[in-house]
Write a protein that holds these residues in place. Sequence first.
Motif, PDB file in Angstrom:
ATOM      1  N   VAL A 114      -4.746  -2.312   5.648  1.00 53.51           N
ATOM      2  CA  VAL A 114      -4.412  -1.239   6.528  1.00 53.51           C
ATOM      3  C   VAL A 114      -4.340  -0.198   5.499  1.00 53.51           C
ATOM      4  N   VAL A 115      -5.147   1.187   5.869  1.00 47.98           N
ATOM      5  CA  VAL A 115      -5.265   2.044   5.015  1.00 47.98           C
ATOM      6  C   VAL A 115      -4.559   3.410   5.510  1.00 47.98           C
ATOM      7  N   ALA A 116      -3.418   3.872   5.057  1.00 42.96           N
ATOM      8  CA  ALA A 116      -2.675   5.032   5.628  1.00 42.96           C
ATOM      9  C   ALA A 116      -2.860   6.291   5.166  1.00 42.96           C
ATOM     10  N   ASN A 117      -2.568   7.246   5.700  1.00 44.01           N
ATOM     11  CA  ASN A 117      -2.809   8.700   5.508  1.00 44.01           C
ATOM     12  C   ASN A 117      -1.496   8.951   4.158  1.00 44.01           C
ATOM     13  N   ALA A 118      -2.050   9.836   3.290  1.00 48.22           N
ATOM     14  CA  ALA A 118      -1.222  10.017   2.062  1.00 48.22           C
ATOM     15  C   ALA A 118       0.359  10.345   2.352  1.00 48.22           C
ATOM     16  N   ALA A 119       0.396  11.323   3.433  1.00 46.01           N
ATOM     17  CA  ALA A 119       1.846  11.696   3.778  1.00 46.01           C
ATOM     18  C   ALA A 119       2.647  10.603   4.349  1.00 46.01           C
ATOM     19  N   ASN A 120       1.903   9.684   4.805  1.00 51.52           N
ATOM     20  CA  ASN A 120       2.826   8.553   5.617  1.00 51.52           C
ATOM     21  C   ASN A 120       2.766   7.406   5.043  1.00 51.52           C
ATOM     22  N   ALA A 121       2.058   7.140   3.564  1.00 49.09           N
ATOM     23  CA  ALA A 121       1.806   6.010   3.136  1.00 49.09           C
ATOM     24  C   ALA A 121       3.085   5.028   3.012  1.00 49.09           C
ATOM     25  N   GLU A 122       4.169   5.645   2.249  1.00 50.58           N
ATOM     26  CA  GLU A 122       5.538   4.875   2.153  1.00 50.58           C
ATOM     27  C   GLU A 122       6.034   4.361   3.408  1.00 50.58           C
ATOM     28  N   VAL A 123       6.057   5.210   4.361  1.00 49.71           N
ATOM     29  CA  VAL A 123       6.864   5.090   5.595  1.00 49.71           C
ATOM     30  C   VAL A 123       5.857   3.972   6.388  1.00 49.71           C
ATOM     31  N   ASP A 124       4.501   4.110   6.253  1.00 48.60           N
ATOM     32  CA  ASP A 124       3.861   3.087   7.009  1.00 48.60           C
ATOM     33  C   ASP A 124       4.258   1.640   6.350  1.00 48.60           C
ATOM     34  N   SER A 125       4.253   1.730   5.112  1.00 45.29           N
ATOM     35  CA  SER A 125       4.492   0.344   4.220  1.00 45.29           C
ATOM     36  C   SER A 125       5.636  -0.337   4.892  1.00 45.29           C
ATOM     37  N   ALA A 126       6.747   0.538   4.695  1.00 46.96           N
ATOM     38  CA  ALA A 126       8.111   0.076   5.313  1.00 46.96           C
ATOM     39  C   ALA A 126       8.274  -0.313   6.618  1.00 46.96           C
ATOM     40  N   GLU A 127       7.472   0.472   7.531  1.00 53.38           N
ATOM     41  CA  GLU A 127       7.293   0.121   8.846  1.00 53.38           C
ATOM     42  C   GLU A 127       6.757  -1.235   9.269  1.00 53.38           C
ATOM     43  N   LEU A 128       5.434  -1.388   8.424  1.00 52.17           N
ATOM     44  CA  LEU A 128       4.657  -2.682   8.534  1.00 52.17           C
ATOM     45  C   LEU A 128       5.673  -3.819   8.095  1.00 52.17           C
ATOM     46  N   SER A 129       6.432  -3.685   6.989  1.00 54.50           N
ATOM     47  CA  SER A 129       7.087  -4.742   6.241  1.00 54.50           C
ATOM     48  C   SER A 129       8.135  -5.100   7.450  1.00 54.50           C
ATOM     49  N   ALA A 130       8.822  -4.133   7.861  1.00 53.88           N
ATOM     50  CA  ALA A 130       9.841  -4.398   9.074  1.00 53.88           C
ATOM     51  C   ALA A 130       9.257  -5.015  10.169  1.00 53.88           C
ATOM     52  N   ARG A 131       8.274  -4.589  10.621  1.00 60.02           N
ATOM     53  CA  ARG A 131       7.601  -4.987  11.810  1.00 60.02           C
ATOM     54  C   ARG A 131       7.129  -6.574  11.766  1.00 60.02           C
ATOM     55  N   ALA A 132       6.739  -6.917  10.278  1.00 60.66           N
ATOM     56  CA  ALA A 132       6.180  -8.170   9.926  1.00 60.66           C
ATOM     57  C   ALA A 132       7.452  -9.299   9.764  1.00 60.66           C
ATOM     58  N   GLN A 133       8.769  -8.795  10.009  1.00 58.59           N
ATOM     59  CA  GLN A 133       9.664 -10.052   9.911  1.00 58.59           C
ATOM     60  C   GLN A 133       9.476 -10.647  11.227  1.00 58.59           C
ATOM     61  N   GLY A 134       9.807 -12.161  10.864  1.00 60.68           N
ATOM     62  CA  GLY A 134       9.506 -13.356  11.712  1.00 60.68           C
ATOM     63  C   GLY A 134       8.089 -13.718  11.906  1.00 60.68           C
ATOM     64  N   PHE A 135       7.178 -13.271  11.058  1.00 61.11           N
ATOM     65  CA  PHE A 135       5.792 -13.386  11.128  1.00 61.11           C
ATOM     66  C   PHE A 135       5.514 -14.167  10.038  1.00 61.11           C
ATOM     67  N   ASP A 136       4.573 -15.168   9.880  1.00 64.46           N
ATOM     68  CA  ASP A 136       4.352 -15.947   8.712  1.00 64.46           C
ATOM     69  C   ASP A 136       3.095 -15.033   8.028  1.00 64.46           C
ATOM     70  N   VAL A 137       3.765 -14.103   7.495  1.00 61.59           N
ATOM     71  CA  VAL A 137       2.719 -12.791   6.610  1.00 61.59           C
ATOM     72  C   VAL A 137       3.476 -12.155   5.451  1.00 61.59           C
ATOM     73  N   GLU A 138       2.666 -11.673   4.404  1.00 66.73           N
ATOM     74  CA  GLU A 138       2.954 -11.199   3.313  1.00 66.73           C
ATOM     75  C   GLU A 138       2.347  -9.687   3.218  1.00 66.73           C
ATOM     76  N   VAL A 139       3.309  -8.741   3.380  1.00 64.27           N
ATOM     77  CA  VAL A 139       3.059  -7.422   3.010  1.00 64.27           C
ATOM     78  C   VAL A 139       3.118  -7.012   1.602  1.00 64.27           C
ATOM     79  N   ASP A 140       2.146  -6.519   1.139  1.00 67.64           N
ATOM     80  CA  ASP A 140       1.579  -6.192  -0.050  1.00 67.64           C
ATOM     81  C   ASP A 140       0.985  -4.627  -0.227  1.00 67.64           C
ATOM     82  N   ASP A 141       1.989  -3.625  -0.657  1.00 68.51           N
ATOM     83  CA  ASP A 141       1.529  -2.424  -0.557  1.00 68.51           C
ATOM     84  C   ASP A 141       0.947  -2.280  -2.017  1.00 68.51           C
ATOM     85  N   ALA A 142      -0.612  -2.026  -1.920  1.00 71.00           N
ATOM     86  CA  ALA A 142      -1.321  -1.617  -3.235  1.00 71.00           C
ATOM     87  C   ALA A 142      -1.690  -0.413  -3.460  1.00 71.00           C
TER      88      ALA A 142
END
Length: 377
Positions: A114-142
């Motif tokens: 997932v490629v995010a806009n610069a102004a929102n990159a940290e917010v997007d990463s946090a939101e995706l991590s939170a929304r991935a809870q309960g799924f068998d998935v690993e979120v890696d902010d590169a």
Amino acid sequence: MPDQDLRSTALAAVHEALGATFTDFAGWRMPVRYDSDLAEHRAVRESAGIFDLSHMGEIHLRGPQAGDALDHALAGKLSAMSVGRAKYSLLLTEDGGVIDDVITYRLSAEHFLVVANAANAEVDSAELSARAQGFDVEVDDASARTSLIAVQGPASEQILREALLSSDSGVEALAAEDLTGMKNYRFAESTYRGQPMLIARTGYTGEDGFELYVPNELATGLWEQLTAAGGDRLVPCGLACRDTLRLEAGMPLYGNELGRDLYPAQSGMGRVVALKSKGDFVGRAAIEAADLSDRPVLVGLVADGRRAARAGAQVRDADGHEVGAITSGVLSPTLGHPIAMGFVSASAAEVGTVLVADVRGKDLPVRVVKPPFYSRD
């Protein structure tokens, strides 16, 4: 914010050597121009331009339920996307507003980027991590370890072929047909100097072009290789011309035409929201319940002459009543007349409607049109 407090990309020394003028963009020290905004804009329309977009965010999701997690987190049906494709989508609030617009690449059955806009990159990463809870998935902010270089314009494919396909290019697992046969919103994976490289036929200029993702330590070498191959055909470009290019192409900018207080449909993005093709996702209930009848909608506006209405300018109807405001405006370098986007009341949004924009206290007649203002086709 003082320059020393701003983040710099891996290409900062390259930009300094090229004499770039810098600006603070979302906490990053980014080149706004190298020479002339107009010359850089025209280079992309007529030949090619090269951009450093390493301030963007890159967030990987890996695991058996990566697609399901993204279906829940984003407004599009990402699990149905084929490997090798990219898709534009929206990250919504629970209330149905837009946190960010993103592009998602499917690298394998269980791996998405997932490629995010610069102004929102940290917010997007946090939101995706939170929304991935309960799924068998690993979120890696590169984001901090990834550089992104874009080559945009009609000569971009030929330049990439010359830069990346020679025997000493350092590029492996890439053939000429991978570039020539690559359609829009597709990508190819390769290696560059022994490390992974992703080459996508995507962009934000309205022209043909590519975006290349590599580890930070390879960014300078790749930039120099591309510019050497491009020669006079390839011009370094800053954020100023990127904004005029995207506006001519009718592409929304987060913070101007998209935001948390705007439903996607107001910004002409209702088609991006997969209400029919998938189940529940964050923001769905709010969008289904929303009454947009009294909400302003995004329109394109054109005018004659040379005076352009800028962001924030008031828009009035023929009777002098305020009906909206400009969100982005410029004297189009390609078309030679003023263009703008703005939100106006639904009653004033019909194509062909004549309105008035305030330009530093003077009235500018404008006409409603449907973007894009410019198309290469």
